[in-house]
Structures are given as C-alpha cells and as structure tokens.
Design a protein around this motif. Structure first.
Motif, PDB file in Angstrom:
ATOM      1  N   GLN A  68      11.101  11.480  -7.059  1.00 44.27           N
ATOM      2  CA  GLN A  68      10.610  12.840  -7.304  1.00 44.27           C
ATOM      3  C   GLN A  68      10.456  13.548  -5.961  1.00 44.27           C
ATOM      4  OE1 GLN A  68       9.993  14.025 -10.505  1.00 44.27           O
ATOM      5  NE2 GLN A  68       9.789  16.053  -9.574  1.00 44.27           N
ATOM      6  N   GLY A  69      11.020  14.744  -5.871  1.00 42.39           N
ATOM      7  CA  GLY A  69      10.901  15.535  -4.652  1.00 42.39           C
ATOM      8  C   GLY A  69      12.235  15.712  -3.962  1.00 42.39           C
ATOM      9  N   CYS A  70      12.544  16.956  -3.602  1.00 43.19           N
ATOM     10  CA  CYS A  70      13.797  17.254  -2.912  1.00 43.19           C
ATOM     11  C   CYS A  70      13.556  18.353  -1.880  1.00 43.19           C
ATOM     12  CB  CYS A  70      14.877  17.697  -3.901  1.00 43.19           C
ATOM     13  SG  CYS A  70      16.525  17.868  -3.140  1.00 43.19           S
ATOM     14  N   GLU A  89      15.689  13.725  -3.473  1.00 40.09           N
ATOM     15  CA  GLU A  89      16.357  13.324  -2.236  1.00 40.09           C
ATOM     16  C   GLU A  89      15.712  12.062  -1.697  1.00 40.09           C
ATOM     17  OE1 GLU A  89      18.635  12.672   0.920  1.00 40.09           O
ATOM     18  OE2 GLU A  89      19.082  13.911  -0.828  1.00 40.09           O
ATOM     19  N   ALA A  90      16.468  10.976  -1.766  1.00 40.00           N
ATOM     20  CA  ALA A  90      15.947   9.654  -1.412  1.00 40.00           C
ATOM     21  C   ALA A  90      15.548   9.553   0.053  1.00 40.00           C
ATOM     22  CB  ALA A  90      16.997   8.588  -1.738  1.00 40.00           C
ATOM     23  N   THR A  91      16.264  10.228   0.945  1.00 44.95           N
ATOM     24  CA  THR A  91      16.007  10.050   2.378  1.00 44.95           C
ATOM     25  C   THR A  91      14.664  10.618   2.819  1.00 44.95           C
ATOM     26  OG1 THR A  91      17.173  12.089   2.998  1.00 44.95           O
ATOM     27  CG2 THR A  91      18.477  10.063   2.869  1.00 44.95           C
ATOM     28  N   LEU A  92      13.989  11.370   1.957  1.00 52.49           N
ATOM     29  CA  LEU A  92      12.645  11.841   2.278  1.00 52.49           C
ATOM     30  C   LEU A  92      11.663  10.678   2.400  1.00 52.49           C
ATOM     31  CD1 LEU A  92      12.313  14.930  -0.107  1.00 52.49           C
ATOM     32  CD2 LEU A  92      12.912  14.936   2.321  1.00 52.49           C
ATOM     33  N   TYR A  93      12.041   9.533   1.842  1.00 51.82           N
ATOM     34  CA  TYR A  93      11.139   8.385   1.786  1.00 51.82           C
ATOM     35  C   TYR A  93      11.719   7.212   2.582  1.00 51.82           C
ATOM     36  CZ  TYR A  93       9.578  11.386  -1.979  1.00 51.82           C
ATOM     37  OH  TYR A  93       9.151  12.477  -2.707  1.00 51.82           O
ATOM     38  N   SER A  94      12.182   7.502   3.772  1.00 54.11           N
ATOM     39  CA  SER A  94      12.896   6.501   4.570  1.00 54.11           C
ATOM     40  C   SER A  94      12.024   5.289   4.922  1.00 54.11           C
ATOM     41  CB  SER A  94      13.464   7.135   5.843  1.00 54.11           C
ATOM     42  OG  SER A  94      12.433   7.716   6.622  1.00 54.11           O
ATOM     43  N   THR A  95      10.752   5.512   5.212  1.00 54.36           N
ATOM     44  CA  THR A  95       9.881   4.391   5.575  1.00 54.36           C
ATOM     45  C   THR A  95       9.724   3.423   4.412  1.00 54.36           C
ATOM     46  OG1 THR A  95       8.662   5.743   7.168  1.00 54.36           O
ATOM     47  CG2 THR A  95       7.578   3.745   6.383  1.00 54.36           C
ATOM     48  N   TYR A  96       9.457   3.963   3.242  1.00 55.15           N
ATOM     49  CA  TYR A  96       9.309   3.132   2.043  1.00 55.15           C
ATOM     50  C   TYR A  96      10.610   2.386   1.750  1.00 55.15           C
ATOM     51  CZ  TYR A  96       8.330   1.924  -2.865  1.00 55.15           C
ATOM     52  OH  TYR A  96       8.141   1.256  -4.047  1.00 55.15           O
ATOM     53  N   GLU A 135       0.814  -1.217   0.000  1.00 51.42           N
ATOM     54  CA  GLU A 135       0.000   0.000   0.000  1.00 51.42           C
ATOM     55  C   GLU A 135       0.849   1.270   0.000  1.00 51.42           C
ATOM     56  OE1 GLU A 135      -2.613  -0.249   3.312  1.00 51.42           O
ATOM     57  OE2 GLU A 135      -3.803  -1.889   2.484  1.00 51.42           O
ATOM     58  N   ILE A 136       2.136   1.131   0.291  1.00 56.79           N
ATOM     59  CA  ILE A 136       3.020   2.286   0.310  1.00 56.79           C
ATOM     60  C   ILE A 136       3.500   2.556  -1.104  1.00 56.79           C
ATOM     61  CG2 ILE A 136       5.113   3.259   1.309  1.00 56.79           C
ATOM     62  CD1 ILE A 136       4.887   1.172   3.519  1.00 56.79           C
ATOM     63  N   THR A 137       3.551   3.828  -1.496  1.00 59.33           N
ATOM     64  CA  THR A 137       4.030   4.148  -2.839  1.00 59.33           C
ATOM     65  C   THR A 137       5.191   5.127  -2.780  1.00 59.33           C
ATOM     66  OG1 THR A 137       2.429   5.956  -3.112  1.00 59.33           O
ATOM     67  CG2 THR A 137       1.776   3.759  -3.901  1.00 59.33           C
ATOM     68  N   LEU A 138       5.997   5.087  -3.834  1.00 62.24           N
ATOM     69  CA  LEU A 138       7.164   5.956  -3.983  1.00 62.24           C
ATOM     70  C   LEU A 138       7.026   6.737  -5.279  1.00 62.24           C
ATOM     71  CD1 LEU A 138      10.093   6.599  -2.836  1.00 62.24           C
ATOM     72  CD2 LEU A 138      10.905   4.940  -4.534  1.00 62.24           C
ATOM     73  N   PRO A 139       7.106   8.103  -5.234  1.00 61.55           N
ATOM     74  CA  PRO A 139       7.053   8.876  -6.472  1.00 61.55           C
ATOM     75  C   PRO A 139       8.397   8.808  -7.202  1.00 61.55           C
ATOM     76  CG  PRO A 139       7.297  10.357  -4.603  1.00 61.55           C
ATOM     77  CD  PRO A 139       7.167   8.964  -4.043  1.00 61.55           C
ATOM     78  N   VAL A 140       8.391   8.270  -8.398  1.00 60.65           N
ATOM     79  CA  VAL A 140       9.620   8.043  -9.157  1.00 60.65           C
ATOM     80  C   VAL A 140       9.604   8.865 -10.432  1.00 60.65           C
ATOM     81  CG1 VAL A 140      10.989   6.326 -10.404  1.00 60.65           C
ATOM     82  CG2 VAL A 140       9.932   5.728  -8.209  1.00 60.65           C
ATOM     83  N   ASN A 141      10.680   9.578 -10.671  1.00 63.06           N
ATOM     84  CA  ASN A 141      10.812  10.373 -11.891  1.00 63.06           C
ATOM     85  C   ASN A 141      11.333   9.527 -13.049  1.00 63.06           C
ATOM     86  OD1 ASN A 141      12.781  12.074 -13.734  1.00 63.06           O
ATOM     87  ND2 ASN A 141      11.224  13.503 -12.989  1.00 63.06           N
ATOM     88  N   GLU A 142      12.322   8.672 -12.742  1.00 60.24           N
ATOM     89  CA  GLU A 142      12.947   7.881 -13.811  1.00 60.24           C
ATOM     90  C   GLU A 142      13.662   6.684 -13.209  1.00 60.24           C
ATOM     91  OE1 GLU A 142      16.010   8.539 -17.612  1.00 60.24           O
ATOM     92  OE2 GLU A 142      15.850  10.058 -16.043  1.00 60.24           O
TER      93      GLU A 142
END
Length: 242
Positions: free
Chosen positions: A31-33, A83-90, A5-12
């Motif tokens: 995606q997101g910094c 910035e990958a660390t924004l999504y630490s839980t995922y 159910e968890i999602t990650l916004p990916v640019n590429e």
C-alpha cells in the motif's frame, strides 16, 4: 531494530500468479505509491493510509509464515504495489529470509527511485519488472513532477537485474514512438529481457480514470506498428498485450 519490529503495509496477497515474473509466484501488493498515474490499474494501492481499503501491516515474521505456506508450490515472490521500492529497508531484510527458503525475489517498480536508497536492496533482488512511463512531460501521466527513469533502467540492465520492461501505451499522454525508440535502443543488447507493450484498458480503473483515458486507447494497427518499431531497432523479445 529487531527484524520482527518492522512492518510492511500490504493491500493484498495473491498466493499464485503467473503474470508477475517467471514461474508461479506469490505476489504481494504493498500500500502506498509515489505516483498517481492516470491509467493505474491498482488505484486502491496508491494512498497511504487508505480509507477505502484497509491495509494490513505485516511484520517480517508474519509475512514469512504466509510465504512458507505457499513455498512448495511457487518459484518465488514478487513485491508489487503501489510502489515496492518505498520500503527498501523492510524488503532487504525480508528477501534475505526468503532466500533461505530457496525462493527468488522480484520487485515490480515504476522505476522512479533513488539509487542510493536502493544500495542494499538491489544486490539481494533477483529481478526487476520495470515500468517506463514515458520520455518527456511525465507529469501529465504520473500527476507528479518526475524525470524519466532511463538512468535507473540502464544501471539495472548492466547488472543483469531486469526481466521485463513495460510501457503502457496511451495516446496524447506520452510520445509513444519516441518512448518505444528510447527503450528499444537500450534493450537491443539484452536478448533475455522482455519488452511488453500494454495497450491501456479500462479494467480496474475508477470512473474518473476511465474519463481521463477515454478516446486515447491506441488502435490495433498502432500497437502492431509500435511492436514492429521495437523489433526493427533490434529488440529480440517484444510482446504486445491488447
């Protein structure tokens, strides 16, 4: 919460890369910094949501299926950005699943993260590729109010979690000599860590960014001086990228 159910916004997603850590790796650009650096070479990944380039939201199950497809040909994955660390839980949950495939997990980070929020992610991450934006007046470079990230760097170094440290070299915006000295003082005890000095360039920049960095590109002589400075302090593994 169920893992799918968890999602990650990916640019590429780049299936095969040999510049995002050791070995052939699949690079995932989120995606997101939390910053907006004047020289950012992936400016399309800063905004969230992004109107110019539509990000794709992947569940862990969906992203794993892609990684499995490339698995026989790669050594591991590197999550960059943005910035990958924004999504630490995922990423903590994703990395747990990726490790079951026999692959390594890297994070490319600007280093400006809250250690408490990284408590679960750091142990399961094999290596970090760590940016040092400067030593003082980081707002000029990052266009956000920030303190430097040396404490986070030192913490990860002691855990043997850093593969490379990078400094993008741009005149006027940062005190290059002081920054290189501060990084080198910390890296000289770690022979396996690469210190990359990257001369700022115009490729990948927006028109506005190109105007901001115009005239502040270090000369070859300046870059050689910075490399020699790092070596004189005791860094064994220095690489200049022009």
């Amino acid at each position: 919460m169920e893992i799918q159910e968890i999602t990650l916004p990916v640019n590429e997603i780049i299936p095969f890369s040999n510049v995002d850590g050791r070995g052939n790796r699949t690079s995932i650009f989120v995606q997101g910094c939390n910053l907006n650096c004047v020289y950012c070479h992936n400016p399309e990944t800063i905004k969230l949501p992004c109107e110019e380039t539509q990000e794709t939201n992947y569940t862990i199950k969906e992203l794993l299926s892609i990684i499995k497809k490339y698995g026989p040909y790669i050594r591991g994955i590197t999550v960059s950005g943005g910035e990958a660390t924004l999504y630490s839980t995922y990423l903590t949950q994703l990395f747990g699943e990726v490790k079951k495939l026999g692959l390594t997990c890297y994070i490319d980070t600007n280093g400006l993260f809250n250690l408490e929020k990284m408590e679960a992610l750091i142990p399961i991450t094999d290596k970090f590729l760590f940016d040092i934006k400067g030593i003082n007046n980081l707002e000029k470079v990052t266009r956000k109010k920030q303190v430097n990230s040396f404490d986070n760097l030192e913490y990860l170094l002691k855990l043997n979690k850093v593969e490379e440290v990078r400094t993008v070299c741009i005149n006027e915006y940062i005190d290059l000599e002081s920054t290189v000295k501060e990084v080198s003082m910390r890296l000289r005890k770690y022979d396996d860590v690469i210190y990359k000095l990257i001369r700022v360039h115009h490729r990948g920049l927006t028109l506005n960014q190109k105007e901001l960095v115009q005239g502040f590109v270090p000369s070859t002589k300046e870059m050689v001086h910075l490399e020699n400075l790092a070596k004189s302090i005791g860094v064994k593994n220095v690489m200049s990228i022009f």
